[in-house]
Write a protein that holds these residues in place. Structure first.
Motif, PDB file in Angstrom:
ATOM      1  N   GLY A 134       0.851  -1.174   0.000  1.00 38.61           N
ATOM      2  CA  GLY A 134       0.000   0.000   0.000  1.00 38.61           C
ATOM      3  C   GLY A 134       0.890   1.227   0.000  1.00 38.61           C
ATOM      4  N   PRO A 135       0.313   2.424   0.077  1.00 38.87           N
ATOM      5  CA  PRO A 135       1.136   3.640   0.092  1.00 38.87           C
ATOM      6  C   PRO A 135       2.034   3.683   1.320  1.00 38.87           C
ATOM      7  CG  PRO A 135      -1.175   4.141  -0.377  1.00 38.87           C
ATOM      8  CD  PRO A 135      -1.129   2.718   0.070  1.00 38.87           C
ATOM      9  N   VAL A 136       3.335   3.855   1.111  1.00 37.25           N
ATOM     10  CA  VAL A 136       4.281   3.869   2.214  1.00 37.25           C
ATOM     11  C   VAL A 136       5.526   4.644   1.802  1.00 37.25           C
ATOM     12  CG1 VAL A 136       5.253   1.631   1.524  1.00 37.25           C
ATOM     13  CG2 VAL A 136       5.558   2.434   3.866  1.00 37.25           C
ATOM     14  N   ARG A 137       6.130   5.305   2.756  1.00 36.51           N
ATOM     15  CA  ARG A 137       7.361   6.061   2.518  1.00 36.51           C
ATOM     16  C   ARG A 137       8.434   5.552   3.464  1.00 36.51           C
ATOM     17  NH1 ARG A 137       6.980  12.495   2.600  1.00 36.51           N
ATOM     18  NH2 ARG A 137       5.831  11.988   0.699  1.00 36.51           N
ATOM     19  N   GLY A 138       9.679   5.513   2.990  1.00 41.10           N
ATOM     20  CA  GLY A 138      10.753   4.998   3.826  1.00 41.10           C
ATOM     21  C   GLY A 138      12.088   5.664   3.550  1.00 41.10           C
ATOM     22  N   GLU A 139      13.041   5.367   4.423  1.00 43.52           N
ATOM     23  CA  GLU A 139      14.418   5.840   4.302  1.00 43.52           C
ATOM     24  C   GLU A 139      15.336   4.633   4.415  1.00 43.52           C
ATOM     25  OE1 GLU A 139      15.451   8.910   3.778  1.00 43.52           O
ATOM     26  OE2 GLU A 139      13.621  10.078   4.103  1.00 43.52           O
ATOM     27  N   SER A 140      16.528   4.737   3.845  1.00 43.23           N
ATOM     28  CA  SER A 140      17.458   3.610   3.889  1.00 43.23           C
ATOM     29  C   SER A 140      18.889   4.093   3.914  1.00 43.23           C
ATOM     30  CB  SER A 140      17.257   2.704   2.671  1.00 43.23           C
ATOM     31  OG  SER A 140      17.662   3.373   1.475  1.00 43.23           O
ATOM     32  N   GLU A 141      19.761   3.262   4.473  1.00 46.48           N
ATOM     33  CA  GLU A 141      21.205   3.381   4.325  1.00 46.48           C
ATOM     34  C   GLU A 141      21.731   2.010   3.919  1.00 46.48           C
ATOM     35  OE1 GLU A 141      20.159   4.511   7.737  1.00 46.48           O
ATOM     36  OE2 GLU A 141      19.659   6.385   6.709  1.00 46.48           O
ATOM     37  N   GLY A 142      22.657   1.991   2.982  1.00 50.65           N
ATOM     38  CA  GLY A 142      23.288   0.738   2.608  1.00 50.65           C
ATOM     39  C   GLY A 142      22.765   0.101   1.342  1.00 50.65           C
ATOM     40  N   LEU A 143      21.827   0.746   0.658  1.00 51.88           N
ATOM     41  CA  LEU A 143      21.319   0.235  -0.607  1.00 51.88           C
ATOM     42  C   LEU A 143      21.950   0.991  -1.771  1.00 51.88           C
ATOM     43  CD1 LEU A 143      17.508  -0.254   0.095  1.00 51.88           C
ATOM     44  CD2 LEU A 143      19.314  -1.985   0.122  1.00 51.88           C
ATOM     45  N   ARG A 144      22.143   0.304  -2.872  1.00 52.07           N
ATOM     46  CA  ARG A 144      22.714   0.942  -4.059  1.00 52.07           C
ATOM     47  C   ARG A 144      21.845   2.108  -4.514  1.00 52.07           C
ATOM     48  NH1 ARG A 144      24.119  -2.018  -9.872  1.00 52.07           N
ATOM     49  NH2 ARG A 144      24.916  -0.134 -10.926  1.00 52.07           N
ATOM     50  N   TRP A 145      20.521   1.907  -4.479  1.00 56.80           N
ATOM     51  CA  TRP A 145      19.592   2.987  -4.809  1.00 56.80           C
ATOM     52  C   TRP A 145      18.796   3.312  -3.555  1.00 56.80           C
ATOM     53  CZ3 TRP A 145      20.204  -1.159  -8.320  1.00 56.80           C
ATOM     54  CH2 TRP A 145      20.854  -0.816  -9.503  1.00 56.80           C
ATOM     55  N   PRO A 146      19.161   4.374  -2.821  1.00 55.05           N
ATOM     56  CA  PRO A 146      18.501   4.708  -1.556  1.00 55.05           C
ATOM     57  C   PRO A 146      17.019   5.017  -1.744  1.00 55.05           C
ATOM     58  CG  PRO A 146      20.572   5.908  -1.818  1.00 55.05           C
ATOM     59  CD  PRO A 146      20.276   5.277  -3.140  1.00 55.05           C
ATOM     60  N   LEU A 147      16.258   4.754  -0.687  1.00 55.98           N
ATOM     61  CA  LEU A 147      14.831   5.051  -0.742  1.00 55.98           C
ATOM     62  C   LEU A 147      14.565   6.547  -0.699  1.00 55.98           C
ATOM     63  CD1 LEU A 147      13.388   2.279   1.605  1.00 55.98           C
ATOM     64  CD2 LEU A 147      14.059   2.149  -0.804  1.00 55.98           C
ATOM     65  N   ALA A 148      15.369   7.265   0.074  1.00 55.47           N
ATOM     66  CA  ALA A 148      15.373   8.734   0.045  1.00 55.47           C
ATOM     67  C   ALA A 148      13.999   9.368   0.180  1.00 55.47           C
ATOM     68  CB  ALA A 148      16.026   9.210  -1.257  1.00 55.47           C
ATOM     69  N   GLY A 149      13.148   8.807   1.038  1.00 49.86           N
ATOM     70  CA  GLY A 149      11.850   9.410   1.258  1.00 49.86           C
ATOM     71  C   GLY A 149      10.886   9.316   0.097  1.00 49.86           C
ATOM     72  N   LEU A 150      11.153   8.427  -0.859  1.00 46.56           N
ATOM     73  CA  LEU A 150      10.267   8.261  -2.010  1.00 46.56           C
ATOM     74  C   LEU A 150       8.928   7.673  -1.576  1.00 46.56           C
ATOM     75  CD1 LEU A 150      12.796   6.750  -4.579  1.00 46.56           C
ATOM     76  CD2 LEU A 150      11.877   9.079  -4.572  1.00 46.56           C
ATOM     77  N   ASP A 151       7.895   7.989  -2.327  1.00 52.49           N
ATOM     78  CA  ASP A 151       6.570   7.429  -2.078  1.00 52.49           C
ATOM     79  C   ASP A 151       6.418   6.134  -2.871  1.00 52.49           C
ATOM     80  OD1 ASP A 151       5.446   9.457  -0.363  1.00 52.49           O
ATOM     81  OD2 ASP A 151       5.432  10.766  -2.118  1.00 52.49           O
ATOM     82  N   LEU A 177       3.603  -1.612   5.694  1.00 55.41           N
ATOM     83  CA  LEU A 177       3.152  -1.971   4.351  1.00 55.41           C
ATOM     84  C   LEU A 177       4.278  -2.353   3.403  1.00 55.41           C
ATOM     85  CD1 LEU A 177       0.467   0.840   3.911  1.00 55.41           C
ATOM     86  CD2 LEU A 177       0.007  -1.618   4.039  1.00 55.41           C
ATOM     87  N   MET A 178       5.523  -2.492   3.893  1.00 56.61           N
ATOM     88  CA  MET A 178       6.623  -2.792   2.982  1.00 56.61           C
ATOM     89  C   MET A 178       7.182  -4.193   3.228  1.00 56.61           C
ATOM     90  SD  MET A 178       8.270  -1.580   0.403  1.00 56.61           S
ATOM     91  CE  MET A 178       8.515   0.210   0.327  1.00 56.61           C
ATOM     92  N   LEU A 179       7.200  -4.985   2.163  1.00 58.55           N
ATOM     93  CA  LEU A 179       7.771  -6.324   2.218  1.00 58.55           C
ATOM     94  C   LEU A 179       9.252  -6.274   1.866  1.00 58.55           C
ATOM     95  CD1 LEU A 179       4.998  -8.306   0.318  1.00 58.55           C
ATOM     96  CD2 LEU A 179       5.416  -8.329   2.786  1.00 58.55           C
ATOM     97  N   ILE A 180      10.047  -7.018   2.617  1.00 61.48           N
ATOM     98  CA  ILE A 180      11.466  -7.209   2.314  1.00 61.48           C
ATOM     99  C   ILE A 180      11.608  -8.590   1.675  1.00 61.48           C
ATOM    100  CG2 ILE A 180      13.784  -7.458   3.287  1.00 61.48           C
ATOM    101  CD1 ILE A 180      12.819  -5.727   5.653  1.00 61.48           C
ATOM    102  N   ILE A 181      12.277  -8.642   0.519  1.00 53.22           N
ATOM    103  CA  ILE A 181      12.449  -9.898  -0.210  1.00 53.22           C
ATOM    104  C   ILE A 181      13.938 -10.116  -0.452  1.00 53.22           C
ATOM    105  CG2 ILE A 181      11.804 -11.227  -2.261  1.00 53.22           C
ATOM    106  CD1 ILE A 181       9.475  -9.173  -2.614  1.00 53.22           C
ATOM    107  N   LEU A 182      14.451 -11.255   0.028  1.00 53.20           N
ATOM    108  CA  LEU A 182      15.875 -11.565  -0.051  1.00 53.20           C
ATOM    109  C   LEU A 182      16.077 -12.983  -0.587  1.00 53.20           C
ATOM    110  CD1 LEU A 182      16.982 -10.225   3.453  1.00 53.20           C
ATOM    111  CD2 LEU A 182      17.403  -9.128   1.250  1.00 53.20           C
ATOM    112  N   PRO A 183      17.278 -13.287  -1.075  1.00 52.45           N
ATOM    113  CA  PRO A 183      17.564 -14.669  -1.461  1.00 52.45           C
ATOM    114  C   PRO A 183      17.433 -15.619  -0.276  1.00 52.45           C
ATOM    115  CG  PRO A 183      19.240 -13.172  -2.319  1.00 52.45           C
ATOM    116  CD  PRO A 183      18.408 -12.379  -1.360  1.00 52.45           C
ATOM    117  N   LEU A 184      17.058 -16.854  -0.543  1.00 51.59           N
ATOM    118  CA  LEU A 184      16.841 -17.840   0.508  1.00 51.59           C
ATOM    119  C   LEU A 184      18.047 -17.983   1.437  1.00 51.59           C
ATOM    120  CD1 LEU A 184      15.076 -20.093   1.731  1.00 51.59           C
ATOM    121  CD2 LEU A 184      16.007 -21.649   0.006  1.00 51.59           C
TER     122      LEU A 184
END
Length: 205
Positions: A134-151, A177-184
């Protein structure tokens, strides 16, 4: 599933999942569901007091299990493969039961609903996907493409096919509302991050 058995001292089967546990040599500690897919042959092997019939049809067997399990972390298997309709229903339950920390494990990936804040220790270059329920906003450190407050929203923007740029990733979200998906292979890291998260989302009705 066999890889998860040593991690789980208590094994709860969602309805017909009891037959899968029995085939793996594990006796269910509980069977929860509407029991429409529990084979009679499997039911006959399980003590009657371990079978919990919830007949209502307004929720899935996964939902019936998750809302009745009290544990710091729940591992779920059999919900991501192979039917897409079952997968989507399971993801809906993760968002609905955001106060329950739960990891779903499939043949290739693991996923969980992110708590308000989480830190994950992962090898640089790890595939790291985020998908909004659903609609959600977030921040991140450590990702190649930061979330940077994007909607983010399912019909607007997803965060799939990102990757880690350093060995520690930190995430913060404004809504459950945000799912994290990683390799097994990163299941232990995801479990550690969820258990170490400073807070969980509050229960919803």
């Amino acid at each position: 599933m066999k890889a998860l058995l040593p991690l789980c001292k208590t094994r709860v089967a969602a309805d017909g999942g009891a037959a899968t546990l029995l085939r793996a040599g594990a006796m269910p500690d509980a069977v929860i569901g509407d029991l429409d897919s529990l084979p009679a042959s499997a039911r006959a092997q399980i003590p009657a007091e371990r079978i919990h019939h919830i007949p209502e049809q307004n929720s899935t067997d996964f939902d019936k299990c998750l809302r009745n399990i009290a544990a710091p972390l729940v591992y779920g298997t059999g919900f991501l493969d192979p039917r897409i309709d079952h997968q989507l229903a399971a993801l809906t339950v993760l968002a609905k039961r955001a106060n329950r920390r739960c990891i779903l494990a499939g043949t290739e990936d693991v996923m969980a609903l992110s708590p308000p804040e989480i830190t994950l220790d992962l090898p640089p270059g790890t595939r790291f996907s985020l998908y909004p329920m659903g609609p959600v906003r977030g921040e991140s450190e450590g990702l190649r493409w930061p979330l940077a407050g994007l909607d983010f929203a399912p019909q607007h923007r997803a965060g799939t096919s990102n990757e880690t740029s350093v060995a520690r990733v930190s995430l913060r979200f404004e809504a459950p509302l945000m799912l994290i998906i990683l390799p097994l292979a990163q299941l232990p890291a995801l479990a550690s991050g969820l258990l170490s998260a400073p807070e969980a989302w509050p229960a919803r009705g």
